[in-house]
Design an enzyme around this catalytic site. Structure first.
Site, PDB file in Angstrom:
ATOM      1  N   ASP A 131     -25.299  -3.865  13.377  1.00  0.00           N
ATOM      2  CA  ASP A 131     -25.215  -2.472  13.816  1.00  0.00           C
ATOM      3  C   ASP A 131     -26.252  -1.599  13.128  1.00  0.00           C
ATOM      4  OD1 ASP A 131     -21.557  -2.303  14.182  1.00  0.00           O
ATOM      5  OD2 ASP A 131     -23.134  -3.179  15.434  1.00  0.00           O
ATOM      6  N   ALA A 132     -26.512  -1.873  11.862  1.00  0.00           N
ATOM      7  CA  ALA A 132     -27.471  -1.040  11.116  1.00  0.00           C
ATOM      8  C   ALA A 132     -28.863  -1.106  11.733  1.00  0.00           C
ATOM      9  CB  ALA A 132     -27.519  -1.478   9.657  1.00  0.00           C
ATOM     10  N   ASP A 148     -28.870   0.900  14.891  1.00  0.00           N
ATOM     11  CA  ASP A 148     -28.900   2.331  14.578  1.00  0.00           C
ATOM     12  C   ASP A 148     -30.293   2.790  14.172  1.00  0.00           C
ATOM     13  OD1 ASP A 148     -25.575   2.345  13.039  1.00  0.00           O
ATOM     14  OD2 ASP A 148     -26.216   2.445  15.141  1.00  0.00           O
ATOM     15  N   LYS A 152      -7.934  -7.235  41.308  1.00  0.00           N
ATOM     16  CA  LYS A 152      -7.955  -5.831  41.733  1.00  0.00           C
ATOM     17  C   LYS A 152      -7.645  -4.959  40.521  1.00  0.00           C
ATOM     18  CE  LYS A 152      -6.053  -2.617  45.110  1.00  0.00           C
ATOM     19  NZ  LYS A 152      -5.733  -1.586  44.091  1.00  0.00           N
ATOM     20  N   ARG A 179     -15.184   7.803  44.413  1.00  0.00           N
ATOM     21  CA  ARG A 179     -14.995   7.439  45.822  1.00  0.00           C
ATOM     22  C   ARG A 179     -14.775   8.673  46.688  1.00  0.00           C
ATOM     23  NH1 ARG A 179     -12.814   2.852  48.251  1.00  0.00           N
ATOM     24  NH2 ARG A 179     -11.911   2.090  46.307  1.00  0.00           N
ATOM     25  N   LYS A 182      -1.285  -7.345  46.940  1.00  0.00           N
ATOM     26  CA  LYS A 182      -0.670  -6.642  45.817  1.00  0.00           C
ATOM     27  C   LYS A 182       0.394  -7.496  45.139  1.00  0.00           C
ATOM     28  CE  LYS A 182      -1.550  -2.898  44.987  1.00  0.00           C
ATOM     29  NZ  LYS A 182      -1.186  -1.590  45.562  1.00  0.00           N
ATOM     30  N   CYS A 206      21.622  29.615  37.588  1.00  0.00           N
ATOM     31  CA  CYS A 206      21.198  28.450  36.806  1.00  0.00           C
ATOM     32  C   CYS A 206      19.677  28.471  36.684  1.00  0.00           C
ATOM     33  CB  CYS A 206      21.655  27.165  37.497  1.00  0.00           C
ATOM     34  SG  CYS A 206      21.090  25.656  36.689  1.00  0.00           S
TER      35      CYS A 206
END
Length: 673
Positions: A34-35, A38, A118, A139, A317, A435
């Site tokens: 990562d260094a 960066d 899906k 969409r 589904k 109420c």
């Protein structure tokens, strides 16, 4: 260093960072620590700050814009983003494939399918011109979506430039934005620690994160994307295979689901369905089914589309997810008409990826039928993968101290008596507008779009008005003043003026909208229109009898008795008189005599698609005026389906059921005859 050397250094850094991004986010194979990443990123930023003439929109540093958008602008898709038709059973899948085969030029061929999970996320369309990401959109309605370009750029696995030397002149890439399960849990855990809002499920989190006006908020969320297809494509020869097109997307630099498979025939599809169903809970992302697409693009083109859905693809589904947990208590909620609904409080349990701690018990007949008791171990289902419900009790796990669920004698909100009629499953609070729970729900209904349409009067403001004792009856709304409203939390003078303007505007209405707004039990929008057409004013309804009302189309004995009861109550008439005194009015009309010989009289009609000559509400009004009943869904009891352009699944179902379909031209002739 001269300008040419600086430009070359910037391009080298950009290419290096793109390579690192691709291996880290797409291949999950980090090339450097990562260094080091960066350091490269910071060097590029410094170059671009010092030499802004070399800053380009496809630079890795341009993923996040610091300036919030004023609003989402509409973006038209080059090729529509169509929805998929759903199947839920093996028989439905067989019928879908049979219909597809029958429409092919060579119906006896064995079909090959591309099968994909899906994902339960948010569909997006990304447009690349000359290989550069130029815009992205949701969409939307399939033809036009919302511009979310800045937000899409915050997703690290979305290439800002395609990883090919000869990209298409233009290409639309479709994908599903989601949040992985682990990232979702970690995000919610951090949010809870900081006292911030948590999300109910990964799908909501993804949609909410992507549709932020400030893309920096999107950048702070763990969004991911899998791409599943190509829309429009110009000046580029695409493979004649959906699976090969997915491989092409990988070469372009996109992530494609590793769970995509090739299947032959219906048996291959069903094998894939069972495979994904068994694997569902182990996947790092949420899915709610699988998608089958005929792999051959030429066959897809032969089959074409039905309205908004392709004939060559469908979604299979999964069934609603069920889990087991313990019912620890029952609370009671009060609705607009006083209905007291029991709600189960549960030991929290994850059902289909969502933590469920409450579930509906529907009513006391259901409680009795299922023999549900406090302390029971129960089976919970997310009905339609949305609303949790108690399905049944596991009796062998019932503890000795399980307690019966008792109907409260008094309303949990106002303390009024709770009454349950002998022939009703629902118990009701008799407190009426005394109420607070009923008053709040009544006000919300009164202000709704199809009633008085008081723009800006939402549930939060209604709670404030009722809880502070500012509003006690519906008519009190029209006596609100600027000083009172402006002093409320989060209101202010501008919002107060807007609400007062909306209240004034709502005074001019129609009799049917006013009747619907009153919230008479069993009288919906259609029933209110029927009453308004035959009685013209309140005085006529006050004198109506049950027998007379029952002669009207769509008004049965229960609805008729509720109408008579409502207009016999002095307090209801007082509210109506006060509303009229405060300026609510509508055009006077004559009592309508419907020609019973017209073809729509007494028929059940469904509207679908877009009519070019009038809006949906106008068409509905014309049908109701002719004595028709307008339904929102197609069934065996439907007489006609009026189909406009881009008609959807209702048209498909009507065809399957053999319901008569009326095109717009014929519809206009009938209503105007």
């Amino acid at each position: 260093m001269n300008d040419q050397g600086i430009k070359e250094s910037i391009e080298t850094l950009k290419e290096q960072i793109r390579k690192y991004d691709y291996h880290y986010y797409v291949l999950d194979e980090p090339l450097v620590p990562d260094a080091e990443y960066d350091r490269c990123f910071k060097a590029l930023q410094q170059y671009e700050e010092q030499y802004p003439q070399f800053l380009s929109p496809d630079s890795p540093t341009q993923r996040v814009s610091g300036t919030p958008s004023d609003a989402f602008m509409p973006v038209a898709h080059k090729q529509p983003m169509l929805s998929l038709s759903n199947v839920f059973t093996t028989d439905e899948l067989k019928a879908f494939i049979k219909r597809a085969i029958e429409k092919l030029d060579e119906p006896n061929q064995q079909l090959v399918f591309a099968c994909e999970p899906k994902l339960d996320g948010l569909a997006v369309n990304m447009t690349y011109e000359g290989g550069i990401l130029t815009h992205a959109a949701t969409r939307g309605d399939g033809a036009v979506g919302e511009n979310i370009t800045a937000n899409i750029k915050t997703i690290a696995s979305v290439p800002l430039r395609l990883r090919v030397s000869n990209p298409p002149k233009l290409i639309e890439v479709r994908g599903e934005v989601y949040i992985p399960k682990a990232d979702f849990e970690a995000y919610n855990a951090r949010a809870r620690e900081l006292g911030e809002k948590t999300f109910a499920n990964p799908r909501n989190a993804a949609a909410g994160s992507l549709r932020q006006l400030n893309p920096e908020i999107s950048a702070s969320r763990p969004l991911a994307i899998y791409c599943y297809g190509i829309g429009a494509c110009e000046d580029y020869k695409l493979p004649n295979s959906h699976l090969e097109q997915l491989n092409l997307l990988k070469e372009f630099g996109f992530r494609v689901s590793p769970e995509t498979r090739r299947a032959v025939g219906i048996e291959g599809c069903l094998d894939y369905y069972q495979y994904m169903l068994a694997k569902r809970n182990q996947l790092p992302f949420e899915i709610d089914g699988v998608v089958y697409k005929i792999d051959s693009i030429s066959l897809q083109q032969q089959l074409g589309y039905v309205s908004r859905a392709p004939r060559f693809a469908c979604a299979h589904k999964f069934p609603a997810t069920e889990e087991m947990t313990r019912l620890i208590a029952v609370d009671f909620q009060v609705g607009r008409t006083g209905a007291v609904t029991p709600v189960a409080r549960l030991e929290p349990v994850s059902v289909g990826g969502v933590t469920v701690s409450n579930a509906t018990l529907h009513n006391f007949d259901e409680i009795t039928r299922k023999d549900i008791r406090i302390g029971d171990t129960v089976i919970i289902r997310r009905a339609g993968d949305v609303i949790p419900e108690v399905v049944s009790v596991i009796l062998e796990k019932r503890p000795a101290n399980a307690r019966m669920i008792e109907l409260p004698k008094n309303c949990p909100v106002c303390g009024s008596e709770v009454v349950r009629e002998a022939d009703e499953a629902i118990a009701r609070c008799v407190g009426g507008l005394y109420c607070k729970a009923q008053l709040k729900r009544m006000m919300w209904h009164f202000a709704s779009r199809k009633a008085m349409y008081i723009e800006g009067l939402g549930s939060v403001l209604i709670d404030q008005l009722v809880d502070e004792g500012i509003v006690h009856h519906l008519a009190d709304l029209y006596e609100l003043d600027l000083q009172t409203l402006a002093s409320l939390p989060r209101m202010g003078e501008k919002s107060a003026k807007n609400l007062l303007s909306a209240l004034e505007k709502s005074k001019k209405t129609t009799f049917n909208r006013f009747l619907y707004a009153l919230g008479i039990r069993e009288i919906g929008e259609a029933g209110a229109r029927v009453l308004a057409e035959h009685y013209c004013d309140v005085e006529g309804l006050k004198a109506a009898t049950i027998e007379e009302l029952m002669t009207l189309n769509d008004i049965g004995p229960v609805a008729a008795s509720h109408v008579v009861h409502f207009f016999a109550q002095a307090h209801n008439l007082e509210v109506i008189d006060r509303l009229l005194e405060l300026g609510i009015h509508w055009p006077k009309s004559e009592k309508i005599q419907v020609n019973q010989q017209n073809p729509f009289f007494g028929k059940t009609v469904v509207l679908t698609g877009t009519l070019s000559t009038m809006g949906r509400e106008e068409a509905k009004a014309k049908l109701l005026a002719l004595g028709a009943k307008v339904s929102g869904s197609v069934s065996s009891k439907t007489d006609y389906v009026v189909a406009g352009s881009e008609a959807g699944s209702k048209l498909i179902k009507a065809t399957e059921l053999g319901v008569a379909i009326i095109e717009e031209d014929e519809f206009l002739k009938w209503v105007n005859s």
